[in-house]
Design an enzyme around this catalytic site. Structure first.
Site, PDB file in Angstrom:
ATOM      1  CG  ASP A 102      33.348  37.211  32.554  1.00 18.55           C
ATOM      2  OD1 ASP A 102      32.236  36.737  32.835  1.00 18.55           O
ATOM      3  OD2 ASP A 102      33.635  38.423  32.721  1.00 18.55           O
ATOM      4  N   GLY A 145      32.650  41.937  38.679  1.00 20.56           N
ATOM      5  CA  GLY A 145      32.088  41.587  39.967  1.00 20.56           C
ATOM      6  C   GLY A 145      33.165  41.460  41.023  1.00 20.56           C
ATOM      7  CG  ASP A 295      28.625  36.469  34.180  1.00 14.93           C
ATOM      8  OD1 ASP A 295      29.695  35.976  33.791  1.00 14.93           O
ATOM      9  OD2 ASP A 295      28.557  37.532  34.816  1.00 14.93           O
TER      10      ASP A 295
END
Ligand SMILES: *[C@@H]1O[C@H](CO)[C@@H](O)[C@H](O)[C@H]1NC(C)=O
Ligand SMILES: *[C@@H]1O[C@H](CO)[C@@H](O)[C@H](O)[C@H]1NC(C)=O
Ligand SMILES: *[C@@H]1O[C@H](CO)[C@@H](O)[C@H](O)[C@H]1NC(C)=O
Ligand SMILES: *[C@@H]1O[C@H](CO)[C@@H](O)[C@H](O)[C@H]1NC(C)=O
Length: 474
Positions: A102, A145, A295
């Site tokens: 990530d 998220g 991202d």
């Protein structure tokens, strides 16, 4: 073997071979194959879409997320994300784990053997079995998220893609949002900068970039597996390299763009232009409104509502979604939509197949670009895998920048290739070792994550100075 035990002629032969064949030195580290998990396209796609948007808002400074310590369970991630993951090894003796890679966060965490929420059926790290583990007894919490995780910090040796870092601080988690971890994935490796680490710890990659890499870069090739009727639950995901770029995976030059921010936080670029179907779209390019986090841990692309509306205004018969699709837009599936994003001179195209997220009713599709309102100090755009599958992406430590290059035919041939088996966990041998400098161990959880742009709080300035000092030491 002692040279003195060899005949002189053999010694001379060895020496002449050394002189005659200056083989280029292999870079430290190796190309780590990735796996990707297919997005679950269940009948409940609307819920998935809604959760994607709500979750990304939470990750980037929006709505608060329930904590277990406040008496509730952690939020449930009802719609599984598509994700790209690779392997690392923890502890002594080394135990291997798969983690999501990530670039939109900066902490490493894994499910611990004491985990009692959200870790069922995933491999867990048993700290008591590692002779090199040190318990820092500091609480850790983070929101992404797709969920949240909490636990305690410790340090241990971490190996990945040919590198080893001792004393690396990471979190051993005892509660994780349901659905965030699915076997075989046991955790997450954040590849952004230290200033946004909830733990305050120096990220693994930053220690290595400052000490062990031949070139101060890490790079991703992310595969696309859309519309594959035979696609497996896990697919060949591409590759990740640290310390070098793999020249067989891209063509032409890498276009590096320096980050526009004075402090390093997310991997941020400024979006300079967007086109749809070749027409230029009016977007806000003034200052921080054009800032985009690059991202790998985000599936889609989120942006400011006005800019997103202007993109869809170029697509005939598109309309804003409602209900679960609020913040998304619907458009006729028979329109092949080509969006390009520019950060510097080059317009990088998102393929129509990536733009088309899902058919939601006969002939009507939902697009992968949606509206997002991030926190005051977070970037306005979040550019995820919808875009990154279309380029070779390079994250450069110094000067701090992100580069994109066109994928080579070799890389493109891996897209949707169901004959490529999902690779097994790859730890490999270590070619370079480093020790983490844990000067920010146990840093500030709440402040660190929320302050990232030039208006940043004092804590971030301090860590930015630390980062600059580290860079000067390279
Ligand atoms: C670069 O990628 C190609 C294609 O995946 C692979 O065969 C090769 O081993 C990689 N090179 C390095 C140095 O890792
Ligand atoms: C570290 O110590 C704390 C107590 O301070 C404990 O709650 C936690 O489980 C320990 N972590 C590990 C991974 O052993
Ligand atoms: C997906 O597959 C279906 C059936 O083969 C085909 O009609 C459709 O055009 C494909 N969609 C994309 C985006 O390739
Ligand atoms: C963390 O940051 C907050 C807000 O800036 C501050 O109130 C708090 O005292 C800090 N905690 C620590 C442990 O530094």
């Amino acid at each position: 073997m002692l040279l003195s035990t060899l005949p002189l002629s053999v010694i001379l032969l060895l020496l002449s071979n050394v002189a005659a064949t200056p083989t280029p030195r292999q870079p430290n580290g190796f190309s780590m194959p990735l796996r990707r998990r297919a997005q679950r396209r269940s009948t409940d796609f609307g819920t998935w879409a809604k959760n994607q948007r709500a979750g990304l808002t939470a990750k980037y400074g929006g709505a608060p997320v329930a904590r277990r310590s406040s008496g509730t369970n952690l939020i449930t991630n009802q719609g599984a994300d598509s994700s790209y993951f690779g392997s690392l090894a923890l502890g002594t003796p080394a135990a291997s784990f798969d983690v999501i890679l990530d670039t939109g966060s900066a902490d490493l965490w894994v499910a611990g053997s004491n985990c009692d929420q959200g870790c069922q059926s995933v491999p867990t790290f048993d700290a008591s079995r590692s002779s090199s583990f040190v318990n820092k007894s500091t609480e850790f919490q983070i929101t992404y998220g797709s969920g949240a995780a909490e636990g305690t910090l410790g340090s241990d040796t971490v190996q990945m893609a040919g590198f080893s870092v001792s004393n690396q601080i990471f979190a051993v988690c005892d509660a994780v949002s349901d659905g965030l971890l699915t076997n075989p994935v046991s955790g997450l490796l954040g590849l952004a900068w230290q200033s946004i680490a909830s733990s305050g710890a120096t990220p693994l990659w930053q220690t290595l970039a400052a000490s062990s890499w031949d070139s101060p870069v890490m790079a991703f090739q992310l595969t696309r597996f859309l519309n594959q009727s035979k696609a497996q639950d896990e697919e060949f995901g591409g590759s990740f390299t640290m310390g070098f770029v793999n020249q067989s995976l891209y063509t032409g030059d890498i276009e590096y763009i320096d980050m526009p921010t004075s402090t390093d936080s997310y991997w941020i670029l400024s979006i300079s232009a967007i086109t749809v179907q070749g027409n230029s779209v009016s977007i806000d390019t003034s200052g921080t409104d054009s800032y985009a986090a690059i991202d790998t841990g985000t599936t889609l692309v989120g942006g400011p509502p006005d800019d997103i509306a202007n993109i869809y205004a170029q697509i005939p018969n598109s309309q804003a979604g409602t209900g679960n699709y609020e913040g998304y837009y619907l458009y006729p599936c028979d329109t092949d939509v080509t969006v390009t994003l520019s950060f510097g001179g080059t317009a990088w195209a998102v393929s129509p197949a990536d733009f088309e997220l899902q058919e939601v009713s006969r002939g009507t599709c939902v697009g992968s670009f949606f509206t997002l309102t991030t926190g005051d100090s977070a970037p306005s755009w979040i550019v995820g895998d919808t875009f990154l599958k279309n380029v070779y992406s390079v994250f450069r430590y110094s000067p701090a920048s992100v580069g994109f290059a066109a994928l080579s035919d070799t890389a493109l041939a891996m897209n949707g290739n169901i004959d490529l088996a999902a690779p097994s966990a790859t730890i490999g041998s270590v070619s370079a070792e480093a020790t983490a400098n844990n000067n920010r161990a146990g840093g500030n959880t709440s402040a660190a994550r929320r302050s990232m742009l030039p208006s940043a709080a004092f804590a971030v300035t301090v860590s930015a100075i630390l980062v600059s000092v580290l860079k000067m030491m390279v």
